[in-house]
Design an enzyme around this catalytic site. Structure first.
Site, PDB file in Angstrom:
ATOM      1  N   GLY A  37     -61.280 114.963  88.622  1.00  0.00           N
ATOM      2  CA  GLY A  37     -62.293 116.247  88.225  1.00  0.00           C
ATOM      3  C   GLY A  37     -62.988 116.538  89.416  1.00  0.00           C
ATOM      4  O   GLY A  37     -63.264 117.779  89.373  1.00  0.00           O
ATOM      5  N   THR A  38     -63.256 115.700  90.378  1.00  0.00           N
ATOM      6  CA  THR A  38     -64.190 116.215  91.523  1.00  0.00           C
ATOM      7  C   THR A  38     -63.365 117.263  92.148  1.00  0.00           C
ATOM      8  O   THR A  38     -64.045 118.215  92.631  1.00  0.00           O
ATOM      9  CB  THR A  38     -64.536 114.838  92.618  1.00  0.00           C
ATOM     10  OG1 THR A  38     -65.340 113.950  91.627  1.00  0.00           O
ATOM     11  CG2 THR A  38     -65.389 115.200  93.804  1.00  0.00           C
ATOM     12  N   SER A  59     -60.270 114.911  83.944  1.00  0.00           N
ATOM     13  CA  SER A  59     -59.957 113.776  84.624  1.00  0.00           C
ATOM     14  C   SER A  59     -59.370 112.674  83.841  1.00  0.00           C
ATOM     15  O   SER A  59     -59.972 112.110  82.966  1.00  0.00           O
ATOM     16  CB  SER A  59     -61.197 113.228  85.527  1.00  0.00           C
ATOM     17  OG  SER A  59     -61.035 112.074  86.151  1.00  0.00           O
ATOM     18  N   ALA A  60     -57.896 112.338  84.263  1.00  0.00           N
ATOM     19  CA  ALA A  60     -57.242 111.480  83.264  1.00  0.00           C
ATOM     20  C   ALA A  60     -58.104 110.011  82.951  1.00  0.00           C
ATOM     21  O   ALA A  60     -57.821 109.714  81.874  1.00  0.00           O
ATOM     22  CB  ALA A  60     -55.901 111.374  83.798  1.00  0.00           C
ATOM     23  N   CYS A  83     -71.439 107.336  89.942  1.00  0.00           N
ATOM     24  CA  CYS A  83     -71.458 107.900  91.038  1.00  0.00           C
ATOM     25  C   CYS A  83     -73.007 107.699  91.609  1.00  0.00           C
ATOM     26  O   CYS A  83     -72.996 107.515  92.966  1.00  0.00           O
ATOM     27  CB  CYS A  83     -71.500 109.461  91.341  1.00  0.00           C
ATOM     28  SG  CYS A  83     -69.890 109.858  90.536  1.00  0.00           S
TER      29      CYS A  83
HETATM   30  N1  PLP Z   1     -67.647 115.383  85.806  1.00  0.00           N
HETATM   31  C1  PLP Z   1     -68.281 114.583  85.155  1.00  0.00           C
HETATM   32  C2  PLP Z   1     -69.210 115.190  83.955  1.00  0.00           C
HETATM   33  C3  PLP Z   1     -67.871 113.258  85.588  1.00  0.00           C
HETATM   34  O1  PLP Z   1     -68.536 112.594  84.241  1.00  0.00           O
HETATM   35  C4  PLP Z   1     -67.116 112.762  86.309  1.00  0.00           C
HETATM   36  C5  PLP Z   1     -66.935 111.235  86.593  1.00  0.00           C
HETATM   37  O2  PLP Z   1     -67.780 110.536  86.245  1.00  0.00           O
HETATM   38  C6  PLP Z   1     -66.731 113.944  87.208  1.00  0.00           C
HETATM   39  C7  PLP Z   1     -66.977 115.049  87.178  1.00  0.00           C
HETATM   40  C8  PLP Z   1     -65.736 113.401  88.500  1.00  0.00           C
HETATM   41  O3  PLP Z   1     -64.526 113.041  87.903  1.00  0.00           O
HETATM   42  P1  PLP Z   1     -63.622 112.215  88.966  1.00  0.00           P
HETATM   43  O4  PLP Z   1     -64.132 110.764  88.712  1.00  0.00           O
HETATM   44  O5  PLP Z   1     -62.308 112.542  88.205  1.00  0.00           O
HETATM   45  O6  PLP Z   1     -63.636 112.621  90.363  1.00  0.00           O
END
Ligand code: PLP
Length: 390
Positions: A71-72, A200-201, A327
């Site tokens: 997702g990031t 994000s899977a 995070c």
């Molecule tokens: N966006 C949101 C709303 C999230 O909750 C998260 C993960 O906690 C992310 C983005 C980031 O996803 P990833 O862990 O796949 O980088």
């Protein structure tokens, strides 16, 4: 001690079927999907099958799905490319966004001189969409609106269709971080004119290190990772075939079971709300998390005592849970979301806790959490009395 997992917004356990599908790719379909020989083409077929399944879920065309590492990365790619390649000069966002959006937006401000406007949430965590409309009507600057669909800390749901329509009417690009809602809700992007979204899977029992970006074809977005022509030249690098197949299997299972999972989780969530209210005096719920208009997998609780060590104490009782986003855990500063929606007194005298559920969560898990919380609350009362009498 049986361990209890109540941190599904941070990540979810892999489904057995997902593991099996991934192991099969690792053992058998190990060709490079860019190779023209049969080993490569078999891997390529698996990727394209998954792309079609994702596209069908979102009611878009397969070429609008770009597989990424998470997702990031998806959010970074979209925001950075909007500035670098589409000439965005202003970003309208909110202080409730996940760090991967918030920090990227800040970087665009600091390094590219982009103007950033924040829509301030009210105490429920709701955004003023009339203000958004006003901002869009009164400026000619090329603008990107970046607002998340489901908040990862308090679960508030944005009216994504309405925001997309406002943006479209005002000829403005719209990105929504849909990481928490993807595969948990129906999302029909043929009816919601959003330009960009992310997935994000690992948020729906798939693997970590696998996600995708939805990029509306008409937007003209380009990639930020250069190299080979993979992913229609929007994301260079040999594809994570195993991760993509895992994502596809996890999505297939989520969609097949969505209504069963949702009704189970909603029942557990209501049980948690009722039991917490009955057994912990003074407990409150943050944002809209205990109401309609929130993602069913998240319940944000405000405990009526201050205990910054609560996560650690619950972990010692075998219960894995976060105070907010994973995070930010370990950060000494309170979360931005809580700072936005709580008043000073609440910040000083209470403790936020995020319970996040999956179809595997049981009422027994909730009972164990509440027993542990009652014990921590009573210890905290004794400690407070001792300090006052010292
Ligand atoms: N966006 C949101 C709303 C999230 O909750 C998260 C993960 O906690 C992310 C983005 C980031 O996803 P990833 O862990 O796949 O980088």
């Amino acid at each position: 001690m049986d361990k209890i997992y109540l941190d599904n917004a941070a990540t979810t356990p892999l489904s057995e079927e997902v593991i099996d599908a991934m192991v099969s790719v690792m053992k058998v379909t190990y060709g490079n999907p860019s190779s023209t020989h049969s080993f490569g083409q078999e891997a390529k077929i698996l990727i394209e099958k998954t792309r079609r399944e994702v596209a069908d879920y979102l009611h878009v065309t397969p070429s609008e799905i770009i597989f990424t590492s998470c997702g990031t990365e998806s959010n970074n790619m979209i925001i950075k490319s909007c500035v670098d390649h589409l000439g965005v000069q202003r970003i309208i966002t909110s202080p409730l966004e996940h760090k991967c959006v918030a920090e990227t937006v800040l970087e665009m401000k600091n390094r590219r001189g982009v103007e950033v406007v924040y829509l301030r949430p009210d105490q429920k965590g709701d955004l003023d969409l009339a203000k958004l409309e006003e901002l869009l009507k009164n400026s000619d600057k090329k603008t990107l609106v970046s607002l998340m669909h489901a908040n990862n800390e308090i679960g508030n749901l944005l009216d994504i269709k309405k925001v997309a329509e406002i943006c479209k009417e005002n000829n403005t690009l719209f990105h929504s971080d849909t990481v928490q809602s993807m595969a948990h809700m129906d999302l029909d992007f043929s009816q919601i004119p959003v330009d960009f979204a992310s997935c994000s899977a690992h948020k729906f029992h798939g693997p970590k290190g696998s996600g995708f970006a939805f990029i509306r074809k008409s937007s003209g977005l380009k990639g930020i990772i250069t190299g080979g022509p993979q992913e229609r030249s929007l994301r260079a690098g040999t594809e994570n075939v195993c991760g993509i197949v895992g994502l596809g299997k996890a999505l297939e299972l989520s969609l097949k079971n969505m209504s069963d999972y949702a009704s189970h989780i909603k029942e557990i969530k209501n049980y948690a709300i009722e039991k917490l209210a009955a057994e912990i005096e003074g407990v409150k719920f943050n944002g809209r998390s205990a109401e309609e208009g929130s993602l069913y997998t998240v319940l944000s609780v405000l405990l009526p005592f201050k205990d910054p060590m609560i996560g650690l104490k619950l972990d010692m009782n075998g219960i894995a849970i976060s105070q907010g986003s994973a995070c930010s855990s370990g950060a000494s500063k309170p979360s931005m979301v809580m700072m936005m929606i709580l008043d000073e007194e609440e910040m000083d005298n209470s403790t936020p806790l995020r319970i996040s559920f999956s179809h595997l969560t049981t009422k027994k898990d909730i009972d164990a959490l509440i027993d542990a919380l009652k014990k921590i609350a009573s210890d905290s009362k004794i400690e407070k009395t001792n300090i006052e009498h010292r």
